[in-house]
Every structure is written in C-alpha cells, then in structure tokens.
Design a protein around this motif. Structure first.
Motif, PDB file in Angstrom:
ATOM      1  N   TRP A   6      11.175  -6.602 -10.767  1.00 21.07           N
ATOM      2  CA  TRP A   6      10.088  -5.526 -10.541  1.00 21.07           C
ATOM      3  C   TRP A   6      10.030  -4.047 -11.111  1.00 21.07           C
ATOM      4  O   TRP A   6       8.555  -3.563 -10.937  1.00 21.07           O
ATOM      5  N   TYR A   7      11.463  -3.199 -10.626  1.00 19.87           N
ATOM      6  CA  TYR A   7      11.047  -2.143 -10.712  1.00 19.87           C
ATOM      7  C   TYR A   7      10.598  -1.749 -12.166  1.00 19.87           C
ATOM      8  O   TYR A   7       9.776  -0.999 -12.470  1.00 19.87           O
ATOM      9  N   ASP A   8      10.865  -2.654 -13.708  1.00 12.70           N
ATOM     10  CA  ASP A   8      11.068  -2.003 -14.658  1.00 12.70           C
ATOM     11  C   ASP A   8       9.635  -2.411 -14.877  1.00 12.70           C
ATOM     12  O   ASP A   8       8.951  -1.769 -15.367  1.00 12.70           O
ATOM     13  N   GLN A   9       9.092  -2.998 -14.280  1.00 17.37           N
ATOM     14  CA  GLN A   9       7.242  -3.813 -14.398  1.00 17.37           C
ATOM     15  C   GLN A   9       7.105  -2.462 -13.305  1.00 17.37           C
ATOM     16  O   GLN A   9       5.379  -2.833 -14.395  1.00 17.37           O
ATOM     17  N   MET A  10       6.910  -2.244 -12.317  1.00 18.46           N
ATOM     18  CA  MET A  10       6.675  -0.652 -12.026  1.00 18.46           C
ATOM     19  C   MET A  10       6.603   0.205 -12.487  1.00 18.46           C
ATOM     20  O   MET A  10       5.380   0.967 -12.783  1.00 18.46           O
ATOM     21  N   LEU A  11       7.725   0.542 -13.408  1.00 22.63           N
ATOM     22  CA  LEU A  11       7.484   2.018 -14.411  1.00 22.63           C
ATOM     23  C   LEU A  11       6.322   1.979 -15.569  1.00 22.63           C
ATOM     24  O   LEU A  11       5.869   2.407 -15.896  1.00 22.63           O
ATOM     25  N   GLY A  12       6.919   0.093 -16.025  1.00 21.28           N
ATOM     26  CA  GLY A  12       5.981  -0.162 -16.758  1.00 21.28           C
ATOM     27  C   GLY A  12       7.154   0.208 -18.837  1.00 21.28           C
ATOM     28  O   GLY A  12       6.845  -0.045 -19.768  1.00 21.28           O
ATOM     29  N   VAL A  39       0.479  -1.675  -8.308  1.00 22.31           N
ATOM     30  CA  VAL A  39       1.325  -2.255  -7.767  1.00 22.31           C
ATOM     31  C   VAL A  39       0.673  -3.101  -6.430  1.00 22.31           C
ATOM     32  O   VAL A  39       1.208  -2.381  -5.645  1.00 22.31           O
ATOM     33  N   GLY A  40       0.138  -3.885  -6.868  1.00 18.04           N
ATOM     34  CA  GLY A  40      -0.735  -4.433  -5.416  1.00 18.04           C
ATOM     35  C   GLY A  40      -1.811  -3.609  -5.224  1.00 18.04           C
ATOM     36  O   GLY A  40      -2.098  -3.158  -5.577  1.00 18.04           O
ATOM     37  N   LYS A  41      -1.229  -3.074  -3.529  1.00 22.21           N
ATOM     38  CA  LYS A  41      -2.525  -2.555  -2.748  1.00 22.21           C
ATOM     39  C   LYS A  41      -1.648  -0.772  -3.409  1.00 22.21           C
ATOM     40  O   LYS A  41      -1.730   0.299  -2.583  1.00 22.21           O
ATOM     41  N   GLY A  83       0.737  -0.877   0.026  1.00 17.24           N
ATOM     42  CA  GLY A  83       0.250  -0.217  -0.102  1.00 17.24           C
ATOM     43  C   GLY A  83       1.008   1.122  -0.026  1.00 17.24           C
ATOM     44  O   GLY A  83       0.180   2.546  -0.073  1.00 17.24           O
ATOM     45  N   GLY A  84       1.614   1.117   0.233  1.00 14.17           N
ATOM     46  CA  GLY A  84       2.837   2.441  -0.058  1.00 14.17           C
ATOM     47  C   GLY A  84       3.183   2.899  -0.966  1.00 14.17           C
ATOM     48  O   GLY A  84       2.887   2.479  -2.255  1.00 14.17           O
TER      49      GLY A  84
END
Length: 279
Positions: free
Chosen positions: A152-158, A243-245, A134-135
C-alpha cells in the motif's frame, strides 16, 4: 615461477572480491539496513498528545537504516516555520503513535527522511485508514527508502528508491525543471533552478501514473554521476498523489541540512505540507 604467478593472480582475485564486497556493503549502508540488522518497533502507546490544533502536523523521523544528518535541522526548521504559520507541530520517532485515536487528531503526517521498516502491520493499517479518510502525507527524501514490503505504501508513493549518485560527487549541483508552475507548491519557483543534493534514482518513473502529478523534474544532463541516465532521461523528483480522500506530497529533496534554508526548496516543502493538510 608458475607457482609464484598463480599466487599473485589468486591474491589479486581475492583483493578484488574483498573490495567489491566492501563496496557493496558500503553502498547498502548508505540507504537500507544491513541484512543482519533487525528493525526496532515500538508497540507500547506513548503519552497522549492531548488536544491538537486545527492545523495539526505530526513529524515522524524514525530510522531503521541510514540516518541523515539533515533530520535534526529539518525538524527544527519545520517546527519554527510551523509556529509562525499557526501549525500545531508534534514530533515523534515512536511508531506506536500510529493508532486511530492519535492520528485522527492531525491533518498531515510528515515522514522526514525515515528509512527501513518503521511500522508494525497494525500501525500500517491505522495509517492507511488515516490517509484514506482524508489525512495528508508528506514524504521527504528517504521517505521513499522506507517500507519496501508494504505494498500500500509503495502504491501511495508510486515508486521506491533504487539507488543514488555516488560518483564523482555524492551531492552534485543539478538543474531542476518546474513542471507544474500553477500548483500551490511550485508557484514561487522559477522555470529552471539549481540545487545541491543527493539525487535519488527510483525503481520507475511515476510520470503517467493514475492520479499522480509531477511537480519537479531533474535534468540528468546537468550533473555528472555514475549513472548519467539512471532514469532514462525522465527523472521526476517531486510529485503529488491522491489516495482515497487523502492527499500525498513527496519530494526527493532533503539530503543536505541546507535544504531547510534554501529559498526555493524550503518553501516548496512547506507548501507541500499545507497542500497535503488542506490548510
């Protein structure tokens, strides 16, 4: 005569190769670390930040590559704005701050023009848990030129940074189109507006990716660059993800110190922090 001609030709070839090599290293130094530079990591836990207010904002500006002159003005502007808005702002360049105990005290973490590989695997895992539980995350400018080997960071940014405008003007003025006028981060923005910046080209467009909403798009026809159609005419420059919450906000704006006094760009970034932190 032939020998002289051969020497001239060989001399020209060597000169061209040297110039090409120098140009390559210069372009590389503008963004990523040079191949022989080793990133520096912190593993010793820093001083305990103590109790953090309900609107805790951690600004992380560590660089293991090119360092933007806009970092210090940006940090000062965000601290001043945060104080006026009741944020509890803490700033660090110590990757060891990324542990479960410390991160859980904040609502949002801002990557302020970070570059290179900045966190250890253990610190990365702590940040993943922070976001997924949730952050909030806010990435400014070269936050996309960070952590290329962290999937994971790449997927978070897109996506990730690929290159940027170099010719004929390093920071040209360009037109920006507001794609999501009803979003909290863009409500104050006109439909079309201009800004001077270093315009990043990304490895791929994020448009159409699951959960990503494009907020701003760069009009590639509004400025002259070495790659006039670097993103093939579809050039998102700010967007959100979940991403998640957790909530994710990224903007390619921020190369110039003037970004943090710009009447359009600065409120956009501030609203991005509040949206990501769910203030």
């Amino acid at each position: 005569m032939l020998r002289k001609l051969v020497k001239i030709v060989l001399g020209l070839i060597v000169t061209v190769l040297l110039l090409a090599g120098a140009g390559f290293l210069y372009a590389l130094s503008l963004t990523r670390s040079l191949p022989w530079q080793k990133p520096v990591f912190e593993t010793e836990r820093p001083a305990d930040p103590g109790a953090i207010g309900a609107k805790g904002v951690l600004i992380f500006s560590k660089t293991n590559g090119f360092r933007h002159e806009s970092i210090e003005p940006g940090l000062a502007a965000l601290q001043k704005t945060g104080q006026a808005r009741g944020w509890d702002v803490r700033a660090t360049e110590n990757g060891a701050f990324f542990n479960d105990e410390y991160l859980k005290r904040f609502k949002v973490v801002v990557f302020l023009s970070t570059t290179g590989d900045v966190l250890t695997p253990e610190q990365e895992q702590a940040f993943e848990r922070f976001i997924e539980n949730g952050g909030g995350y806010v990435g400014i400018h070269s936050a996309s030129d960070t952590e290329y080997n962290w999937q994971w960071y790449d997927q978070m940014l897109g996506t990730h940074f690929r290159d940027h405008t170099l010719y004929p003007d390093h920071t040209p003025e360009a037109e920006i189109r507001t794609d999501a006028p009803a979003h909290p981060t863009t409500r104050h923005l006109p439909a079309r507006w201009g800004k001077t910046d270093e315009w990043y080209n990304f490895k791929q467009s994020v448009r159409g990716k699951n959960r990503i909403q494009v907020l701003l798009t760069l009009n590639e026809q509004s400025y002259v660059a070495k790659w006039p159609k670097a993103m093939e005419g579809d050039h998102p420059i700010s967007w959100t993800n979940t991403v998640g919450k957790g909530r994710i906000f990224y903007t390619g704006l921020g190369h110039t110190p003037e970004t943090f006094t710009d009447p359009n760009a600065m409120p956009h970034i501030v609203a991005g922090i509040e949206w990501a932190g769910q203030f």
